[in-house]
Write a protein that holds these residues in place. Structure first.
Motif, PDB file in Angstrom:
ATOM      1  N   UNK A   1       0.834  -1.202   0.000  1.00 51.18           N
ATOM      2  CA  UNK A   1       0.000   0.000   0.000  1.00 51.18           C
ATOM      3  C   UNK A   1       0.875   1.260   0.000  1.00 51.18           C
ATOM      4  N   UNK A   2       0.355   2.306  -0.614  1.00 55.24           N
ATOM      5  CA  UNK A   2       1.065   3.574  -0.711  1.00 55.24           C
ATOM      6  C   UNK A   2       0.285   4.625   0.063  1.00 55.24           C
ATOM      7  N   UNK A   3       0.965   5.389   0.894  1.00 51.98           N
ATOM      8  CA  UNK A   3       0.297   6.439   1.649  1.00 51.98           C
ATOM      9  C   UNK A   3       0.052   7.649   0.755  1.00 51.98           C
ATOM     10  N   UNK A   4      -1.125   8.249   0.930  1.00 52.08           N
ATOM     11  CA  UNK A   4      -1.489   9.424   0.142  1.00 52.08           C
ATOM     12  C   UNK A   4      -2.553  10.206   0.902  1.00 52.08           C
ATOM     13  N   UNK A   5      -2.909  11.350   0.361  1.00 61.21           N
ATOM     14  CA  UNK A   5      -4.020  12.139   0.878  1.00 61.21           C
ATOM     15  C   UNK A   5      -4.979  12.399  -0.269  1.00 61.21           C
ATOM     16  N   UNK A   6      -6.253  12.495   0.059  1.00 62.60           N
ATOM     17  CA  UNK A   6      -7.221  12.727  -0.991  1.00 62.60           C
ATOM     18  C   UNK A   6      -8.558  13.183  -0.452  1.00 62.60           C
ATOM     19  N   UNK A   7      -9.504  13.345  -1.372  1.00 64.75           N
ATOM     20  CA  UNK A   7     -10.836  13.857  -1.049  1.00 64.75           C
ATOM     21  C   UNK A   7     -11.857  12.753  -1.286  1.00 64.75           C
ATOM     22  N   UNK A   8     -12.581  12.395  -0.244  1.00 65.86           N
ATOM     23  CA  UNK A   8     -13.601  11.353  -0.347  1.00 65.86           C
ATOM     24  C   UNK A   8     -14.988  11.948  -0.135  1.00 65.86           C
ATOM     25  N   UNK A   9     -15.961  11.381  -0.854  1.00 64.50           N
ATOM     26  CA  UNK A   9     -17.370  11.663  -0.578  1.00 64.50           C
ATOM     27  C   UNK A   9     -17.838  10.623   0.427  1.00 64.50           C
ATOM     28  N   UNK A  10     -18.154  11.054   1.637  1.00 60.01           N
ATOM     29  CA  UNK A  10     -18.497  10.117   2.704  1.00 60.01           C
ATOM     30  C   UNK A  10     -19.882   9.509   2.525  1.00 60.01           C
ATOM     31  N   UNK A  11     -20.764  10.280   1.903  1.00 60.57           N
ATOM     32  CA  UNK A  11     -22.138   9.834   1.648  1.00 60.57           C
ATOM     33  C   UNK A  11     -22.695  10.706   0.535  1.00 60.57           C
ATOM     34  N   UNK A  12     -23.858  10.388   0.043  1.00 58.36           N
ATOM     35  CA  UNK A  12     -24.486  11.222  -0.983  1.00 58.36           C
ATOM     36  C   UNK A  12     -24.938  12.532  -0.353  1.00 58.36           C
ATOM     37  N   UNK A  13     -24.664  13.644  -1.032  1.00 55.69           N
ATOM     38  CA  UNK A  13     -25.070  14.936  -0.492  1.00 55.69           C
ATOM     39  C   UNK A  13     -24.369  16.089  -1.172  1.00 55.69           C
ATOM     40  N   UNK A  14     -24.406  17.240  -0.514  1.00 56.11           N
ATOM     41  CA  UNK A  14     -23.797  18.452  -1.039  1.00 56.11           C
ATOM     42  C   UNK A  14     -22.298  18.468  -0.823  1.00 56.11           C
ATOM     43  N   UNK A  15     -21.646  19.584  -1.131  1.00 58.45           N
ATOM     44  CA  UNK A  15     -20.192  19.685  -0.974  1.00 58.45           C
ATOM     45  C   UNK A  15     -19.712  19.390   0.444  1.00 58.45           C
TER      46      UNK A  15
END
Length: 326
Positions: A1-15
């Motif tokens: 596995x490679x460590x990284x940072x990112x943006x996840x959508x936790x659930x359906x919804x707005x920003x």
């Protein structure tokens, strides 16, 4: 596995459902490359997936378009090496500091093209490129109707048609957008809306003949006018449905309109091989490097501010393509 940072959508919804944090990225598998992402392009489809308009698993890392530098290659990958500059249009999880990209879907980015531009161009640029060379091959002297000529794809379409020796008639919604279309090379531009007979206006501008090809990404609201504005044995290329999908219609209408060729393409069918993708992207990057293609990033945000970038995009507070920088 490679460590990284990112943006996840936790659930359906707005920003507000977008969260920036650490990620575990798998090592590249067979036929894959690991890329240190430099920039990610933002598209409306990202917001649809985040909002649940399109079915998605949650949580998921957002984004599919970007650019960066190859950090590692998987088994069987011979085309790419560590350090190569690449871009892509379809790699899930591109809002991240590192991403896995299919090796056969990566494009070579010349040294003269910056990473923000390289991340913003692929989806719109490849679409415009296949439209003028694949769906209908524009030839010198032909006339094309381009709806939404000041949009992202529309401005690129206009420049490519002009480059190939064609004449562009563009439709737009405001005079400000008309100026953008003219600056991109459109020969004739007019505003559509209440009381405007688009087909008749096009016929008047072509001495009654109509256009050799009509490029229609608007769909339901413009389809009938596009068909009526197309010359005998001309092409109507329906590549989107911004106003809604075209309802079923009697195919005999194509005959009575003059033996019109109708197509409903999408990008996936025009980049099926690495060779085809390389050929299409090479034309675009050549245009950027040699100055005949003008493509500008409208606004950029740091990766951690993806939620704010989505708010700006959905609030129509941006012009041009929006990107996230790493």
């Amino acid at each position: 596995m490679v460590e990284a940072f990112g943006v996840r959508a936790l659930r359906a919804g707005g920003p507000e459902v977008l969260e920036y944090g650490p990620l575990d990225i798998a090592d590249p598998g067979p036929g894959e490359i690991l890329v240190d992402v430099r920039a990610a392009g933002i598209n409306f489809i990202d917001t649809y997936r985040r909002a649940g308009v399109y079915p998605m698993d949650y949580p998921h890392t957002v984004g599919s378009e970007g650019s960066g530098v190859v950090a590692a290659v998987g088994e069987g990958v011979t085309r790419w090496s560590v350090g190569d500059r690449v871009a892509w249009h379809d790699a899930p999880g591109s809002y991240a500091t590192r991403a896995i990209v299919r090796a056969d879907m990566a494009m070579s980015v010349p040294e003269g093209v910056d990473f923000e531009t390289a991340a913003a161009l692929p989806l719109q640029g490849l679409t415009a490129q296949y439209l003028v060379t694949g769906s209908h091959r524009v030839e010198a002297g032909q006339t094309a109707l381009v709806h939404a000529a000041a949009g992202g794809v529309g401005l690129l379409l206009t420049q490519l048609i002009t480059r190939l020796g064609g004449r562009v008639i563009g439709t737009v919604s405001t005079e400000e957008k008309a100026e953008l279309a003219r600056a991109a090379g459109a020969d004739e531009v007019f505003l559509y809306g209440d009381g405007v007979d688009v087909a008749q206006t096009v016929r008047d501008l072509t001495d009654g003949r109509g256009v050799d090809v009509a490029y229609d990404g608007v769909g339901k609201d413009t389809f009938d006018a596009s068909l009526s504005a197309t010359a005998v044995r001309g092409s109507l290329v329906l590549f989107g449905g911004a106003s809604g999908q075209v309802p079923p219609f009697d195919i005999q209408r194509l005959n009575s309109a003059g033996g019109i060729f109708l197509s409903r393409p999408s990008l996936a069918w025009f980049v099926r091989t690495p060779e085809e993708l390389a050929e299409r992207s090479a034309m675009l990057f050549d245009g950027l490097e040699n100055g005949w293609l003008d493509f500008r990033v409208g606004r950029s945000f740091p990766l951690a501010e993806a939620a704010e970038a989505h708010r700006a995009l959905e609030g129509r507070a941006t012009t041009g393509k929006v990107v996230l920088t790493v």
